[in-house]
Write a protein that holds these residues in place. Structure first.
Motif, PDB file in Angstrom:
ATOM      1  N   PHE A 148       0.916  -1.133  -0.100  1.00 24.67           N
ATOM      2  CA  PHE A 148      -0.036   0.081   0.077  1.00 24.67           C
ATOM      3  C   PHE A 148       0.777   1.163  -0.160  1.00 24.67           C
ATOM      4  O   PHE A 148       0.079   2.396  -0.011  1.00 24.67           O
ATOM      5  N   ALA A 149       2.333   1.415  -0.043  1.00 25.58           N
ATOM      6  CA  ALA A 149       3.289   2.408   0.066  1.00 25.58           C
ATOM      7  C   ALA A 149       2.862   3.271   0.990  1.00 25.58           C
ATOM      8  O   ALA A 149       3.056   4.714   1.095  1.00 25.58           O
ATOM      9  N   LEU A 150       2.435   2.656   2.526  1.00 23.90           N
ATOM     10  CA  LEU A 150       2.341   3.575   3.664  1.00 23.90           C
ATOM     11  C   LEU A 150       3.458   3.751   4.130  1.00 23.90           C
ATOM     12  O   LEU A 150       4.645   2.981   4.170  1.00 23.90           O
ATOM     13  N   PRO A 151       3.628   4.976   4.827  1.00 21.31           N
ATOM     14  CA  PRO A 151       4.728   5.241   5.608  1.00 21.31           C
ATOM     15  C   PRO A 151       5.111   4.201   6.792  1.00 21.31           C
ATOM     16  O   PRO A 151       4.024   3.694   7.392  1.00 21.31           O
ATOM     17  N   GLY A 152       6.350   3.737   7.130  1.00 22.98           N
ATOM     18  CA  GLY A 152       6.536   2.818   8.008  1.00 22.98           C
ATOM     19  C   GLY A 152       7.183   3.323   9.286  1.00 22.98           C
ATOM     20  O   GLY A 152       7.083   2.596  10.415  1.00 22.98           O
ATOM     21  N   ASP A 153       7.565   4.491   9.412  1.00 21.41           N
ATOM     22  CA  ASP A 153       8.079   5.240  10.614  1.00 21.41           C
ATOM     23  C   ASP A 153       7.568   6.588  10.558  1.00 21.41           C
ATOM     24  O   ASP A 153       7.047   7.034   9.784  1.00 21.41           O
ATOM     25  N   ASP A 154       7.790   7.337  12.016  1.00 25.66           N
ATOM     26  CA  ASP A 154       7.307   8.519  12.093  1.00 25.66           C
ATOM     27  C   ASP A 154       5.793   8.758  11.906  1.00 25.66           C
ATOM     28  O   ASP A 154       5.367   9.504  11.183  1.00 25.66           O
ATOM     29  N   LEU A 155       5.118   7.706  12.399  1.00 26.46           N
ATOM     30  CA  LEU A 155       3.600   7.838  12.238  1.00 26.46           C
ATOM     31  C   LEU A 155       3.104   8.802  13.278  1.00 26.46           C
ATOM     32  O   LEU A 155       3.712   8.834  14.417  1.00 26.46           O
ATOM     33  N   PRO A 156       1.889   9.245  13.418  1.00 27.44           N
ATOM     34  CA  PRO A 156       1.125  10.073  14.445  1.00 27.44           C
ATOM     35  C   PRO A 156       1.048   9.161  15.408  1.00 27.44           C
ATOM     36  O   PRO A 156       1.124   8.048  15.481  1.00 27.44           O
ATOM     37  N   GLU A 157       0.690   9.901  16.480  1.00 28.12           N
ATOM     38  CA  GLU A 157       0.322   9.133  17.985  1.00 28.12           C
ATOM     39  C   GLU A 157      -0.880   8.569  17.834  1.00 28.12           C
ATOM     40  O   GLU A 157      -1.800   8.716  16.807  1.00 28.12           O
ATOM     41  N   THR A 158      -0.957   7.681  18.547  1.00 31.59           N
ATOM     42  CA  THR A 158      -2.390   6.667  18.917  1.00 31.59           C
ATOM     43  C   THR A 158      -3.427   7.766  18.992  1.00 31.59           C
ATOM     44  O   THR A 158      -3.390   8.771  19.609  1.00 31.59           O
ATOM     45  N   GLY A 159      -4.463   7.422  18.369  1.00 31.82           N
ATOM     46  CA  GLY A 159      -5.781   8.427  18.517  1.00 31.82           C
ATOM     47  C   GLY A 159      -6.951   7.660  18.089  1.00 31.82           C
ATOM     48  O   GLY A 159      -6.941   6.263  17.984  1.00 31.82           O
ATOM     49  N   TYR A 160      -8.237   8.160  18.186  1.00 28.24           N
ATOM     50  CA  TYR A 160      -9.388   7.461  17.672  1.00 28.24           C
ATOM     51  C   TYR A 160      -9.769   7.954  16.433  1.00 28.24           C
ATOM     52  O   TYR A 160      -9.630   9.054  15.924  1.00 28.24           O
ATOM     53  N   LEU A 161     -10.361   7.145  15.679  1.00 28.95           N
ATOM     54  CA  LEU A 161     -11.053   7.616  14.450  1.00 28.95           C
ATOM     55  C   LEU A 161     -12.527   7.828  14.560  1.00 28.95           C
ATOM     56  O   LEU A 161     -13.140   7.175  15.382  1.00 28.95           O
TER      57      LEU A 161
END
Length: 161
Positions: A148-161
């Motif tokens: 899916f070519a999504l980023p693997g690092d430097d992701l945003p913090e945990t949150g709710y959708l």
């Protein structure tokens, strides 16, 4: 006590599929975890009578449980559950979330599940599925980046959708 084994091959002919679950990703690379009270799980469930396509089962279950639409799923593999009586398969797939609708009660349970977004690396711990759970979460994280070519690092913090 059932024995669980993870396989990345196709489900063998004759092994019944009793569940289809999805590792669902948002475009920033985080993974959706279904939250029912303090229990963490993936969206998914059992095939209904006449359903045989894993994609159809996953699409229906994700809409019913977490009210999201998904793109074309990617097959990850299956977990074989050998309960000593009649072994069966639990299929795992990965997909991108394409649409998000307001939460609604699951038509089967009447519960409205919370939708937690987490770094894929946390999935193995949150799901508490043991060694096979870590293998599945790793396969999903790899698919997020490679398929899916999504980023693997430097992701945003945990949150709710």
């Amino acid at each position: 006590m059932p024995k669980f084994t993870w396989h990345t091959s196709a489900v063998p002919e004759g092994l019944p599929v009793r569940q289809v679950y999805g590792f669902l990703f948002v475009p920033d690379g985080r993974l959706l975890i279904r939250l029912d009270g303090s229990k963490h799980s993936l969206p998914g469930g059992r095939p209904e009578p006449g359903e045989v396509e894993y994609v159809d089962i996953l699409r229906r279950e994700t809409m019913e449980e977490v009210t999201v639409g998904i793109g074309e799923p990617h097959y990850l593999g299956y977990q074989c559950v050998d309960d000593g009586i009649s072994p069966y398969a639990q299929v795992r797939m990965a997909a991108l979330i394409t649409t998000v609708h307001p939460p609604e009660p699951d038509p089967d349970s009447g519960r409205t599940y919370r939708r937690l977004l987490v770094h894929p690396g946390k999935a193995g711990d949150l799901l508490s599925w043991g060694e096979t759970g870590y293998l599945q979460a790793t396969a999903a994280a790899e698919a997020a980046v490679d398929v899916f070519a999504l980023p693997g690092d430097d992701l945003p913090e945990t949150g709710y959708l």
